[in-house]
Design a protein around this motif. Structure first.
Motif, mmCIF file in Angstrom:
data_model
loop_
_atom_site.group_PDB
_atom_site.id
_atom_site.type_symbol
_atom_site.label_atom_id
_atom_site.label_comp_id
_atom_site.label_asym_id
_atom_site.label_seq_id
_atom_site.Cartn_x
_atom_site.Cartn_y
_atom_site.Cartn_z
ATOM 1 N N TYR A 123 -3.952 4.860 2.633
ATOM 2 C CA TYR A 123 -2.718 4.446 3.311
ATOM 3 C C TYR A 123 -2.842 4.613 4.821
ATOM 4 C CZ TYR A 123 2.055 4.620 5.079
ATOM 5 O OH TYR A 123 3.186 4.410 5.826
ATOM 6 N N GLU A 124 -3.320 5.766 5.253
ATOM 7 C CA GLU A 124 -3.458 5.998 6.696
ATOM 8 C C GLU A 124 -4.497 5.056 7.306
ATOM 9 O OE1 GLU A 124 -4.310 10.125 7.169
ATOM 10 O OE2 GLU A 124 -2.298 10.776 6.555
ATOM 11 N N THR A 125 -5.547 4.765 6.579
ATOM 12 C CA THR A 125 -6.547 3.815 7.062
ATOM 13 C C THR A 125 -5.918 2.445 7.272
ATOM 14 O OG1 THR A 125 -8.306 5.010 5.897
ATOM 15 C CG2 THR A 125 -8.771 2.739 6.523
ATOM 16 N N PHE A 126 -5.099 2.024 6.307
ATOM 17 C CA PHE A 126 -4.426 0.724 6.430
ATOM 18 C C PHE A 126 -3.390 0.760 7.551
ATOM 19 C CE2 PHE A 126 -1.916 -2.945 5.530
ATOM 20 C CZ PHE A 126 -2.710 -3.803 4.787
ATOM 21 N N VAL B 78 0.837 -1.202 0.000
ATOM 22 C CA VAL B 78 0.000 0.000 0.000
ATOM 23 C C VAL B 78 0.874 1.255 0.000
ATOM 24 C CG1 VAL B 78 -1.728 1.286 1.331
ATOM 25 C CG2 VAL B 78 -1.948 -1.188 1.076
ATOM 26 N N LYS B 79 1.987 1.210 0.713
ATOM 27 C CA LYS B 79 2.911 2.347 0.717
ATOM 28 C C LYS B 79 3.494 2.588 -0.674
ATOM 29 C CE LYS B 79 7.146 4.002 2.967
ATOM 30 N NZ LYS B 79 8.187 3.665 3.992
ATOM 31 N N ASP B 80 3.850 1.511 -1.372
ATOM 32 C CA ASP B 80 4.484 1.639 -2.679
ATOM 33 C C ASP B 80 3.508 2.078 -3.775
ATOM 34 O OD1 ASP B 80 6.948 0.947 -1.704
ATOM 35 O OD2 ASP B 80 6.853 -1.144 -2.367
ATOM 36 N N TYR B 81 2.266 1.593 -3.723
ATOM 37 C CA TYR B 81 1.376 1.753 -4.871
ATOM 38 C C TYR B 81 0.119 2.585 -4.596
ATOM 39 C CZ TYR B 81 4.343 -2.074 -6.399
ATOM 40 O OH TYR B 81 5.444 -2.843 -6.714
#
Length: 306
Positions: free
Chosen positions: A228-231, A213-216
């Motif tokens: 991203y923050e939710t994950f 998720v950070k990469d894409y």
């Protein structure tokens, strides 16, 4: 009290159960605050403009550690939908409706709500050539209520529901299905054209990690940062940790049936202790039996970057 549901001819039912192979009108019924996967599904649907045109969002009830009861869960889901709308221009003109404040209290008693009433109105305005796709990724209360309010919508809609577990699983006791037994049975028994996507054994393949998720996802604007923050916040520890993004399975099916292969089966009987059984005299549904994880996430990540 009983309710008579209209019976589609087998030919008409099989036509409705075939993948549409075209862009369809849809509404999304979602318990958006319950987990992190609903947020991904909402955004995936809005980004999948080649396959779907989202006409409305319905907030579904849920009750677990994140809510004080079904009504509170529905209200939090409604607020989460508004939060997503504030960062997604694509959602600006799409209405959001509050759903049921409780689960069905009996097999023939609908729960009144703006969502259920809107679904009836929207479905009844649909033509036979252009049925409304009702994508449900939470407890099926709103959809079942609409069917009970106006059974004729069975002739106007196709339901795509993430609910239960695979038919070979030891039981069907999954969160979406188990919250509202009466609603789940209504949808399974009514004869409405239904695409059933199980959780364990099927959608459970759709796992990702914080690193991916950070990469894409993270750098894809406000929506990417939000996802991203939710994950990131869904777990205090991400070392060796992955998360199933269950709800994107429903949108992936509409985007490409090859990613979510399926077959026709007789609608299973759901017992009071949440077990499946088979009766070959019952109507057909479409049953998704696998998820090609990489194809689905490639499509999601690509669309977030567009």
């Amino acid at each position: 009290m009983t309710i008579s549901f209209p019976a589609l001819s087998e030919q008409k039912l099989l036509e409705r159960l075939a993948h549409p192979q075209r862009k369809v009108r849809m509404v999304l019924d979602t318990d958006t605050y319950n987990e992190i996967d609903d947020q991904f599904a909402v955004i995936y649907a809005l980004k999948s403009t080649e396959s779907v045109s989202v006409e409305a969002f319905y907030a579904a009830p849920f009750y677990n550690d994140l809510s004080s009861g079904p009504k509170d869960g529905m209200e939090k889901s409604y607020d989460e939908l508004l939060k997503i709308r504030s960062i997604m221009p694509e959602m600006a003109d799409i209405p959001v409706y509050r759903g049921s404040e409780d689960y069905l209290q009996g097999p023939f008693t609908p729960q009144e709500s703006d969502a259920a009433r809107n679904l009836v109105e929207r479905a009844m305005a649909s033509s036979d050539e252009d049925p409304l796709y009702v994508v449900a990724i939470g407890a099926i209360t709103n959809v079942a209520s609409a069917i009970l309010m106006e059974p004729r919508i069975i002739e106007k809609i196709v339901v795509v529901w993430l609910g239960g577990h695979a038919l070979h699983w030891r039981d069907a006791r999954e969160f979406n299905l188990a919250q509202d037994l009466h609603a789940s049975r209504t949808v399974l028994n009514s004869g409405v054209p239904l695409v059933l996507i199980p959780c364990a054994g099927v959608a459970s393949h759709l796992m990702t990690t914080l690193s991916e998720v950070k990469d894409y996802v993270r750098d894809q604007g406000p929506v990417g940062q939000y996802l991203y923050e939710t994950f990131l916040n869904c777990s205090p520890e991400h070392f060796g940790y992955s998360r199933v993004i269950w709800d994107i399975s429903t949108i992936a099916y509409l985007n490409n049936p090859d990613w979510m292969p399926s077959t026709l089966v007789h609608s299973p009987i759901l017992s009071e202790d949440f077990r499946w059984s088979v009766d070959h005299s019952r109507h057909f549904i479409r049953y998704v039996h696998f998820a090609h994880r990489d194809s689905v996430f490639k499509d999601l990540f690509r669309k977030l970057g567009e």
